[in-house]
Enzyme design. Structure first.
Site, PDB file in Angstrom:
ATOM      1  N   ASN A   1      62.950  37.811 -49.561  1.00  0.00           N
ATOM      2  CA  ASN A   1      64.190  37.557 -50.305  1.00  0.00           C
ATOM      3  C   ASN A   1      65.317  36.965 -49.452  1.00  0.00           C
ATOM      4  O   ASN A   1      66.289  36.420 -49.990  1.00  0.00           O
ATOM      5  CB  ASN A   1      64.697  38.833 -50.999  1.00  0.00           C
TER       6      ASN A   1
ATOM      7  N   ASP B   1      61.758  42.878 -61.616  1.00  0.00           N
ATOM      8  CA  ASP B   1      61.828  41.411 -61.623  1.00  0.00           C
ATOM      9  C   ASP B   1      62.513  40.888 -62.884  1.00  0.00           C
ATOM     10  O   ASP B   1      62.464  41.523 -63.938  1.00  0.00           O
ATOM     11  CB  ASP B   1      60.392  40.849 -61.519  1.00  0.00           C
TER      12      ASP B   1
HETATM   13  C1  FPP Z   1      64.207  40.258 -58.837  1.00  0.00           C
HETATM   14  O1  FPP Z   1      64.833  39.504 -59.834  1.00  0.00           O
HETATM   15  C2  FPP Z   1      65.099  41.245 -58.356  1.00  0.00           C
HETATM   16  C3  FPP Z   1      65.596  41.311 -57.095  1.00  0.00           C
HETATM   17  C4  FPP Z   1      65.295  40.380 -55.997  1.00  0.00           C
HETATM   18  C5  FPP Z   1      66.528  42.360 -56.755  1.00  0.00           C
HETATM   19  C6  FPP Z   1      66.305  43.672 -57.423  1.00  0.00           C
HETATM   20  C7  FPP Z   1      67.530  44.383 -57.304  1.00  0.00           C
HETATM   21  C8  FPP Z   1      68.149  45.097 -58.243  1.00  0.00           C
HETATM   22  C9  FPP Z   1      67.645  45.461 -59.572  1.00  0.00           C
HETATM   23  C10 FPP Z   1      69.480  45.560 -57.879  1.00  0.00           C
HETATM   24  C11 FPP Z   1      69.612  46.993 -57.692  1.00  0.00           C
HETATM   25  C12 FPP Z   1      68.741  47.655 -56.769  1.00  0.00           C
HETATM   26  C13 FPP Z   1      69.175  48.618 -55.962  1.00  0.00           C
HETATM   27  C14 FPP Z   1      68.239  49.480 -55.252  1.00  0.00           C
HETATM   28  C15 FPP Z   1      70.598  48.873 -55.763  1.00  0.00           C
HETATM   29  P1  FPP Z   1      64.871  37.945 -59.618  1.00  0.00           P
HETATM   30  O2  FPP Z   1      66.180  37.591 -59.046  1.00  0.00           O
HETATM   31  O3  FPP Z   1      63.691  37.558 -58.789  1.00  0.00           O
HETATM   32  O4  FPP Z   1      64.759  37.402 -61.052  1.00  0.00           O
HETATM   33  P2  FPP Z   1      64.068  36.037 -61.442  1.00  0.00           P
HETATM   34  O5  FPP Z   1      62.608  36.182 -61.125  1.00  0.00           O
HETATM   35  O6  FPP Z   1      64.349  35.950 -62.887  1.00  0.00           O
HETATM   36  O7  FPP Z   1      64.724  34.960 -60.642  1.00  0.00           O
END
Ligand code: FPP
Length: 241
Positions: free
Chosen positions: A68, A20
């Site tokens: 998501n 996250d």
């Molecule tokens: C949460 O951060 C993260 C995600 C929804 C995506 C996680 C994906 C990756 C790390 C990319 C790579 C993964 C693979 C398997 C290729 P957020 O966007 O919710 O962050 P925020 O809470 O700060 O908005």
């Protein structure tokens, strides 16, 4: 942190991570959220090698949840493109780490080419057994349980499943994680203190570690802090669960 230090620690067999904070990390740098995901993805590759080299057998990460899809079209498309590229280059990593890769979640909602990459990756890594890497893609704990229960009902109806009590052992065989031990340690980065529908059944007895560090900044030292905390906790079983 020294190697000697790590040798004194009991390593968890299975670590699960909620990746996250990519979006907030990027925003802080006045960059688009998608840039945070790209850096988060690079970090996942780095951390995967570190975890493999430490001798931790199982790693499960939450890459894209069933919730998501509600994000902006642009962000979802960016993430799908990232998965597309990542799944293609993952084979090299799998070879380096002798790592079997499995995708957990419901792939049916993903584009056909992504589903095909998943099939190829799972098939080509199925004999590796030094490490087991699970990527949760279009995954939700409740969705996983619903799919398991539906399949159990089908098998019961068709006589494939003997009549009688559905035990935890039987139930687990219907989960996406069938055959994979439950996580010992669950890490969530970036400050939120929630499970967000991740591995609802499997995390029943896991230790939880929450850190304010956003995923793109999470590194070996941060991992060692989590493992150190995990070691400091009194893990009790039996009636003290
Ligand atoms: C949460 O951060 C993260 C995600 C929804 C995506 C996680 C994906 C990756 C790390 C990319 C790579 C993964 C693979 C398997 C290729 P957020 O966007 O919710 O962050 P925020 O809470 O700060 O908005």
């Amino acid at each position: 942190m020294s190697e000697q230090y790590t040798e004194d620690l009991k390593l968890p067999q299975h670590i699960a991570i909620i990746l996250d904070g990519n979006g907030r990390w990027a925003k802080k740098r006045k960059m688009p959220r998608g840039y945070g995901h790209i850096v988060g993805c690079d970090n996942l590759e780095k951390m995967c090698d570190i975890i493999a080299d430490m001798g931790i057998k199982y790693l499960t990460v939450y890459a894209f949840s069933t919730e998501n899809w509600k994000r902006s079209e642009e962000e979802v498309k960016g993430l799908m493109d990232l998965f597309r590229k990542y799944l293609k280059r993952c084979l090299k990593k799998a070879k380096r780490n002798q790592m079997r890769i499995r995708i957990i979640g419901d792939p049916s909602a993903l584009d056909a080419d992504i589903q095909e990459s998943i099939r190829v990756l799972e098939e080509s890594t199925k004999d590796y057994d030094r490490m087991f890497f699970q990527i949760a893609l279009n995954y939700g704990g409740r969705d996983e349980i619903e799919r398991a229960v539906t399949k159990i009902a089908e098998d019961a109806r068709s006589g494939k499943l003997p009549e009688g009590r559905i035990t935890g052992e039987v139930f687990e065989q219907y989960l996406d994680t069938a055959g994979i031990p439950d996580p010992d340690l669950m890490i969530r980065t970036s400050g939120e203190l929630r499970l967000s529908n991740f591995l609802l059944w499997q995390l029943a007895y896991s230790e939880f570690y929450f850190t304010d560090v956003p995923w793109p900044d999470f590194n070996r030292d941060e991992l060692m802090k989590a493992i150190e905390k995990y070691n400091g906790r009194d893990r009790r079983f039996g009636d003290a669960k």
